[in-house]
Design an enzyme around this catalytic site. Structure first.
Site, PDB file in Angstrom:
ATOM      1  N   SER A  25      12.663  -3.445   3.551  1.00 24.08           N
ATOM      2  CA  SER A  25      11.918  -3.067   4.754  1.00 24.08           C
ATOM      3  C   SER A  25      12.561  -3.782   5.929  1.00 24.08           C
ATOM      4  O   SER A  25      13.134  -4.871   5.768  1.00 24.08           O
ATOM      5  CB  SER A  25      10.463  -3.519   4.639  1.00 24.08           C
ATOM      6  OG  SER A  25       9.805  -3.397   5.887  1.00 24.08           O
ATOM      7  N   TYR A  57       3.804  -9.575   2.748  1.00 26.01           N
ATOM      8  CA  TYR A  57       4.700  -8.406   2.692  1.00 26.01           C
ATOM      9  C   TYR A  57       6.108  -8.804   3.152  1.00 26.01           C
ATOM     10  O   TYR A  57       7.099  -8.484   2.496  1.00 26.01           O
ATOM     11  CB  TYR A  57       4.140  -7.284   3.569  1.00 26.01           C
ATOM     12  CG  TYR A  57       4.941  -6.001   3.504  1.00 26.01           C
ATOM     13  CD1 TYR A  57       4.780  -5.114   2.437  1.00 26.01           C
ATOM     14  CD2 TYR A  57       5.865  -5.674   4.493  1.00 26.01           C
ATOM     15  CE1 TYR A  57       5.517  -3.932   2.375  1.00 26.01           C
ATOM     16  CE2 TYR A  57       6.600  -4.496   4.435  1.00 26.01           C
ATOM     17  CZ  TYR A  57       6.420  -3.635   3.376  1.00 26.01           C
ATOM     18  OH  TYR A  57       7.153  -2.468   3.312  1.00 26.01           O
TER      19      TYR A  57
HETATM   20  N1  LIG Z   1       5.820   3.635   4.707  1.00 24.61           N
HETATM   21  C1  LIG Z   1       6.439   2.754   5.454  1.00 24.61           C
HETATM   22  O1  LIG Z   1       6.260   2.715   6.689  1.00 24.61           O
HETATM   23  C2  LIG Z   1       7.412   1.784   4.821  1.00 24.61           C
HETATM   24  C3  LIG Z   1       8.259   1.048   5.653  1.00 24.61           C
HETATM   25  C4  LIG Z   1       9.181   0.178   5.085  1.00 24.61           C
HETATM   26  C5  LIG Z   1       9.263   0.044   3.709  1.00 24.61           C
HETATM   27  N2  LIG Z   1       8.430   0.765   2.923  1.00 24.61           N
HETATM   28  C6  LIG Z   1       8.569   0.611   1.474  1.00 24.61           C
HETATM   29  O2  LIG Z   1       8.873   1.876   0.893  1.00 24.61           O
HETATM   30  C7  LIG Z   1       8.468   1.864  -0.485  1.00 24.61           C
HETATM   31  C8  LIG Z   1       7.711   3.139  -0.776  1.00 24.61           C
HETATM   32  O3  LIG Z   1       6.551   3.145   0.047  1.00 24.61           O
HETATM   33  P1  LIG Z   1       5.816   4.486   0.498  1.00 24.61           P
HETATM   34  O4  LIG Z   1       5.561   4.346   1.944  1.00 24.61           O
HETATM   35  O5  LIG Z   1       6.536   5.653  -0.034  1.00 24.61           O
HETATM   36  O6  LIG Z   1       4.416   4.236  -0.253  1.00 24.61           O
HETATM   37  P2  LIG Z   1       3.472   5.200  -1.116  1.00 24.61           P
HETATM   38  O7  LIG Z   1       2.199   4.439  -1.275  1.00 24.61           O
HETATM   39  O8  LIG Z   1       3.448   6.565  -0.532  1.00 24.61           O
HETATM   40  O9  LIG Z   1       4.239   5.282  -2.516  1.00 24.61           O
HETATM   41  C9  LIG Z   1       4.377   4.130  -3.344  1.00 24.61           C
HETATM   42  C10 LIG Z   1       4.334   4.548  -4.803  1.00 24.61           C
HETATM   43  O10 LIG Z   1       4.475   3.352  -5.594  1.00 24.61           O
HETATM   44  C11 LIG Z   1       3.573   3.459  -6.686  1.00 24.61           C
HETATM   45  N3  LIG Z   1       3.243   2.122  -7.194  1.00 24.61           N
HETATM   46  C12 LIG Z   1       2.462   1.174  -6.613  1.00 24.61           C
HETATM   47  N4  LIG Z   1       2.317   0.129  -7.433  1.00 24.61           N
HETATM   48  C13 LIG Z   1       3.039   0.392  -8.556  1.00 24.61           C
HETATM   49  C14 LIG Z   1       3.262  -0.281  -9.772  1.00 24.61           C
HETATM   50  N5  LIG Z   1       2.704  -1.477 -10.025  1.00 24.61           N
HETATM   51  N6  LIG Z   1       4.074   0.291 -10.701  1.00 24.61           N
HETATM   52  C15 LIG Z   1       4.620   1.523 -10.474  1.00 24.61           C
HETATM   53  N7  LIG Z   1       4.409   2.222  -9.360  1.00 24.61           N
HETATM   54  C16 LIG Z   1       3.633   1.678  -8.402  1.00 24.61           C
HETATM   55  C17 LIG Z   1       2.352   4.177  -6.120  1.00 24.61           C
HETATM   56  O11 LIG Z   1       1.543   4.730  -7.144  1.00 24.61           O
HETATM   57  C18 LIG Z   1       3.003   5.212  -5.225  1.00 24.61           C
HETATM   58  O12 LIG Z   1       3.260   6.417  -5.920  1.00 24.61           O
HETATM   59  C19 LIG Z   1       7.664   0.576  -0.686  1.00 24.61           C
HETATM   60  O13 LIG Z   1       8.487  -0.386  -1.308  1.00 24.61           O
HETATM   61  C20 LIG Z   1       7.324   0.160   0.737  1.00 24.61           C
HETATM   62  O14 LIG Z   1       7.123  -1.228   0.874  1.00 24.61           O
HETATM   63  C21 LIG Z   1       7.500   1.646   3.429  1.00 24.61           C
END
Ligand SMILES: NC(=O)c1ccc[n+]([C@@H]2O[C@H](COP(=O)([O-])OP(=O)(O)OC[C@H]3O[C@@H](n4cnc5c(N)ncnc54)[C@H](O)[C@@H]3O)[C@@H](O)[C@H]2O)c1
Length: 256
Positions: free
Chosen positions: A141, A154
């Site tokens: 991130s 985080y």
């Molecule tokens: N959305 C944002 O703005 C953003 C920004 C920077 C980084 N990220 C990172 O991107 C990645 C994906 O996030 P997203 O926004 O797509 O989130 P999201 O919540 O849409 O998807 C995350 C997925 O991870 C799964 N998950 C959670 N805990 C788990 C576990 N213990 N074992 C297996 N699966 C698990 C969830 O069920 C979900 O399907 C994350 O690492 C997040 O920190 C997101």
């Protein structure tokens, strides 16, 4: 067809960025295994993405070693290889200062966002060492570098993912295992939607974020890093955030 017949694992592939990268891998010929803790969403996503090619859902909790080991065993028994891992599963918590944060909530964050990356990488690398090589892309991130107030756990987890990935890349470059990190900024996924829904005015909060990426825009970088076109990229942490980190974190947000 950059990934024709490659075995690809995407953790957290049921939703958001993982779903978008899974779609790109499948469209480009990869055989994709979605590892996710949410079976309902995982099955639904796999069913939806099967319109583009071969995809399977494998239940997996990235915080549980047995669950990760069993999930890898299923893939390896079927395919005999793991060519690409997108280690992506992650969570975010409500904003809070350290005095408000329980040790339990800190541990939950580290367990999913960091320990989960360790387990996913450990089993991928162990298999990749038995084959001619492989590629890993971690989801970090831009909050490894700058962040909004209230997100210490985080930021700590994502900063550690960047440092871990770079050290791992150093260990395994000689084994033809290429490892990099994508560091997205705000991305319109269910994770961000849930965060916004807690605001008194979600529309205003979204607007204050400036330009927000789509998961597909970030998936373009994930799949580039996983492809042979990125053969020179080893241990890079690439910020992809619409310029959010420019100007001490406020960056282009004020431009909207
Ligand atoms: N959305 C944002 O703005 C953003 C920004 C920077 C980084 N990220 C990172 O991107 C990645 C994906 O996030 P997203 O926004 O797509 O989130 P999201 O919540 O849409 O998807 C995350 C997925 O991870 C799964 N998950 C959670 N805990 C788990 C576990 N213990 N074992 C297996 N699966 C698990 C969830 O069920 C979900 O399907 C994350 O690492 C997040 O920190 C997101």
């Amino acid at each position: 067809m950059r990934f024709l017949n490659k075995t690809v694992i995407v953790s957290g592939g049921a939703s958001g960025l993982g779903k978008a990268s899974a779609a790109r891998f499948i469209r480009d010929g990869g055989i994709v295994y979605i590892f996710d803790v949410n079976p309902k969403a995982g099955k639904k996503t796999a069913e939806e993405l099967s319109a583009y090619g071969e995809v399977h859902f494998v239940p997996c909790d990235v915080t549980n070693e047995k669950s990760v080991a069993d999930a890898y065993s299923k893939v390896i028994a079927k395919r005999g290889a793991v060519d690409i891992l997108h280690a992506n599963a992650g969570i975010i918590d409500k904003p809070m200062t350290i005095d408000q944060m329980s040790f339990e909530s800190w541990n939950r964050m580290i367990s999913i966002n960091l320990n989960g990356m360790f387990l996913m990488a450990k089993y991928a690398v162990s298999q990749m060492l038995r084959q001619p090589g492989g590629v890993i892309v971690f989801t970090g991130s831009n909050w490894a570098y700058v962040c909004d107030p209230g997100f210490t756990s985080y930021a700590a987890s994502k900063g550690a993912v960047v440092a871990f990935a770079r050290a791992l890349a150093l260990d395994h470059a000689k084994d033809n295992i290429r490892i990099n990190v994508v560091c997205p900024g705000n991305m319109l996924t269910p994770l961000l939607e849930r965060q916004l829904s807690e605001e008194s005015d979600p529309g205003a909060a979204l607007s204050a974020m400036g330009q927000v990426s789509t998961p597909e825009e970030i998936a373009n970088l994930v799949t580039f890093l996983a492809s042979d076109e990125a053969s020179a990229m080893k241990g890079s942490a690439v910020i992809i955030d619409q310029g959010e980190t420019l100007g001490y974190g406020k960056g282009l947000r004020i431009e909207k």
